[in-house]
Design an enzyme around this catalytic site. Structure first.
Site, PDB file in Angstrom:
ATOM      1  CB  CYS A 163      55.600  68.857 -46.596  1.00  0.00           C
ATOM      2  SG  CYS A 163      55.590  70.610 -46.135  1.00  0.00           S
ATOM      3  CG  HIS A 187      60.303  68.173 -46.377  1.00  0.00           C
ATOM      4  ND1 HIS A 187      59.633  68.052 -47.574  1.00  0.00           N
ATOM      5  CD2 HIS A 187      59.807  69.285 -45.793  1.00  0.00           C
ATOM      6  CE1 HIS A 187      58.773  69.054 -47.713  1.00  0.00           C
ATOM      7  NE2 HIS A 187      58.859  69.819 -46.643  1.00  0.00           N
ATOM      8  CD  GLU A 241      61.092  65.241 -49.317  1.00  0.00           C
ATOM      9  OE1 GLU A 241      60.753  64.517 -48.357  1.00  0.00           O
ATOM     10  OE2 GLU A 241      60.586  66.366 -49.518  1.00  0.00           O
TER      11      GLU A 241
END
Lengths: 83, 230
Positions: B85, B202, B204
């Site tokens: 990002c 993303h 994560e």
């Protein structure tokens, strides 16, 4: 040494989509304005001391190359005036 | 092996990245950018967020902070680097990867789950998947539209450096499933080396099983895979 103001104008390269400009154009049209097209640009006014207008131009151009513009998407131009 | 997660002023996915990596058993620590890159760094995450308030352009300021010279040097020497990002924007702004991430076609901030098609399975970041796999990962960005001039885009594709493309759940790409107007639906690309990758979605955020799907684990396991020479 002379005092100059270098004006760096950074704009998107021709053909790169500008959603913010499109949105702004639409808002103007909603207000009843008639327009063909709208382009936006960022303008930086940089006060510098330099030996000559050429030297001031060179320094401002380097600032544009290294930070103010992203060469992948932007063109820029530099104008120098005595202050 | 310790993965350094570089925290800039305005990073906000650094702790998510740390928890996700720790969950996978990958040692990770958050490093304040002014402290420099620790010597024992075996991998680098450029996390998401809004470094320097996205002033000038998203990622522009962080890309020019002194620690990025160390990051570029480490990347050139083979240390795996993953930009997510805002970290992807920083990666492109700093020259680690080609192109630029700029304002979404919609001119809006978009926060939604998207599907990605895995374009290669022979990189550390995608070793856990097969080519053509479709994974579900969230995006959360206002400036994620991948821009690059047509000539360099052709080179990038010829060199097989596109890692992920936005697609539908069947893996079909096209303008209808392009959330932000990215050129050729590109969501993530590789740098000069396969150990350097950036992506707007993303991973994560889809790694911990207690918060939902875990399709992002494979991307983060890239740090292990790179270590093992995958």
């Amino acid at each position: 040494m002379t005092a100059y103001t270098a004006t760096v104008t950074v704009r998107l390269k021709h053909g790169v989509l500008d959603p913010e400009a499109e949105t702004t154009q639409q808002a103007l049209e909603r207000l009843g304005f008639e327009l063909e097209d709208l382009r936006s640009a960022d303008r930086f006014e940089i006060d510098i001391e330099a030996e000559s207008a050429e030297s001031a131009h060179e320094r401002a151009s380097e600032m544009a190359e290294r930070l103010l513009a992203n060469p992948t998407i932007h063109d820029y131009d530099v104008e120098v005036d005595e202050r | 092996m310790t993965v350094s997660i570089i925290r800039f002023g305005g990073s906000n996915c650094d702790r998510d990245a740390e928890r996700a990596l720790e969950h996978l058993g990958i040692d990770a620590e958050i490093v304040w950018h002014e402290d420099g890159l620790p010597e024992e760094t075996s991998g680098i995450v450029l996390p998401g967020g809004f470094s320097y308030g996205d002033y000038l352009r998203a990622g522009a300021m962080a890309a020019r902070s002194p620690i990025m010279a160390d990051v570029r040097e480490a990347a050139a020497a083979g240390t795996p680097v993953l930009g997510v990002c805002n970290g992807a924007q920083i990666g492109c702004e700093s020259g680690l990867t080609e192109g630029a991430f700029t304002t979404n076609e919609s001119a809006r901030f978009q926060c939604e789950h998207v599907y990605l098609r895995v374009e290669r399975d022979d990189t550390p970041w995608t070793a856990a998947y097969d080519e053509g796999d479709v994974i579900e990962i969230p995006i959360a960005h206002g400036e994620g539209r991948y821009e690059i001039d047509d000539e360099r885009l052709a080179e990038l594709e010829d060199e097989d450096r596109v890692l992920f493309r936005y697609c539908d759940e069947n893996g079909d790409t096209g303008p209808d499933v392009n959330p932000n107007g990215s050129k050729h639906n590109i969501a993530g690309v590789l740098g000069d080396r396969e150990t350097v990758a950036v992506l707007m979605p993303h991973p994560e955020r889809v790694t911990l099983p207690d918060v939902g799907p875990t399709d992002g684990q494979g991307v983060l396991r890239g740090f292990e895979a790179a270590e093992n020479g995958a």
